[in-house]
Design a protein around this motif. Structure first.
Motif, PDB file in Angstrom:
ATOM      1  N   UNK A 131     107.977  10.255  55.871  1.00 23.41           N
ATOM      2  CA  UNK A 131     106.953   9.211  55.812  1.00 23.41           C
ATOM      3  C   UNK A 131     107.523   7.890  56.315  1.00 23.41           C
ATOM      4  N   UNK A 132     106.624   6.910  56.487  1.00 22.04           N
ATOM      5  CA  UNK A 132     107.060   5.573  56.892  1.00 22.04           C
ATOM      6  C   UNK A 132     107.658   4.817  55.706  1.00 22.04           C
ATOM      7  N   UNK A 152     113.218  11.398  52.753  1.00 19.40           N
ATOM      8  CA  UNK A 152     113.750  11.015  51.447  1.00 19.40           C
ATOM      9  C   UNK A 152     114.633  12.126  50.901  1.00 19.40           C
ATOM     10  N   UNK A 153     115.040  12.009  49.638  1.00 21.11           N
ATOM     11  CA  UNK A 153     115.949  12.989  49.030  1.00 21.11           C
ATOM     12  C   UNK A 153     115.329  14.374  48.930  1.00 21.11           C
ATOM     13  N   UNK A 178     117.383   6.839  52.142  1.00 13.22           N
ATOM     14  CA  UNK A 178     116.441   7.274  53.163  1.00 13.22           C
ATOM     15  C   UNK A 178     117.204   7.543  54.452  1.00 13.22           C
ATOM     16  N   UNK A 179     116.847   8.629  55.129  1.00 11.48           N
ATOM     17  CA  UNK A 179     117.520   9.026  56.362  1.00 11.48           C
ATOM     18  C   UNK A 179     116.524   8.905  57.515  1.00 11.48           C
ATOM     19  N   UNK A 180     116.829   8.124  58.558  1.00 10.68           N
ATOM     20  CA  UNK A 180     115.898   8.018  59.690  1.00 10.68           C
ATOM     21  C   UNK A 180     115.732   9.354  60.405  1.00 10.68           C
ATOM     22  N   UNK A 181     114.535   9.567  60.932  1.00 12.06           N
ATOM     23  CA  UNK A 181     114.258  10.831  61.629  1.00 12.06           C
ATOM     24  C   UNK A 181     115.055  10.927  62.915  1.00 12.06           C
ATOM     25  N   UNK A 236     112.613   6.457  69.658  1.00 15.33           N
ATOM     26  CA  UNK A 236     113.194   6.415  68.325  1.00 15.33           C
ATOM     27  C   UNK A 236     112.053   6.430  67.309  1.00 15.33           C
ATOM     28  N   UNK A 237     112.121   7.330  66.376  1.00 15.16           N
ATOM     29  CA  UNK A 237     111.057   7.479  65.381  1.00 15.16           C
ATOM     30  C   UNK A 237     111.155   6.386  64.328  1.00 15.16           C
ATOM     31  N   UNK A 238     110.005   6.018  63.762  1.00 14.94           N
ATOM     32  CA  UNK A 238     109.968   5.033  62.681  1.00 14.94           C
ATOM     33  C   UNK A 238     109.795   5.705  61.326  1.00 14.94           C
ATOM     34  N   UNK A 239     109.916   7.026  61.283  1.00 13.31           N
ATOM     35  CA  UNK A 239     109.760   7.774  60.041  1.00 13.31           C
ATOM     36  C   UNK A 239     111.111   8.018  59.384  1.00 13.31           C
TER      37      UNK A 239
END
Length: 111
Positions: free
Chosen positions: A61-62, A55-56, A87-90, A49-52
């Motif tokens: 980014x983190x 944005x809109x 913010x949308x998780x990767x 699972x990515x931590x990035x």
């Protein structure tokens, strides 16, 4: 990267002490393995699972910050405000090289 161990109390194929001395218990483990052995597990992890976050604007980014101007005592001052909304998780990311699962109970290197 935030890797953590398994938190569920479900079946994990690597569970067990690895030392079996009682033949009766060995037979029980084998029958249990046959019942649950329909899904063969591998000690390797291929995704994480990515931590990035996106944005809109579609930037990745983190953390995201926005510069705001604050007026205090007649002086203008720029501050950074952290953005936490929209913010949308990767999501799930495929690893370039497989990793060994954190719960794999084998010592790989002995010092």
């Amino acid at each position: 990267m935030g890797g953590s161990g398994s938190k569920s109390k479900g079946f994990w194929p690597f569970a067990g002490s690895g030392t079996v001395t009682d033949p009766a218990s060995e037979g029980n483990e084998r029958s249990l393995a046959r019942i649950r052995g329909s899904r063969n597990a591998t000690p390797f992890v291929f995704t994480r699972r990515s931590s990035l976050y996106y944005d809109e604007d579609g930037d990745l980014a983190h953390e995201f910050y926005e510069e705001t101007v604050v007026t205090k005592n007649g002086r203008k001052r720029a501050k950074l405000k952290r953005i936490q909304k929209n913010l949308i998780p990767q999501g799930i990311v495929k690893l370039d090289h497989p990793r060994i699962h954190v719960d794999f109970p084998v010592v790989l290197c002995e010092v």
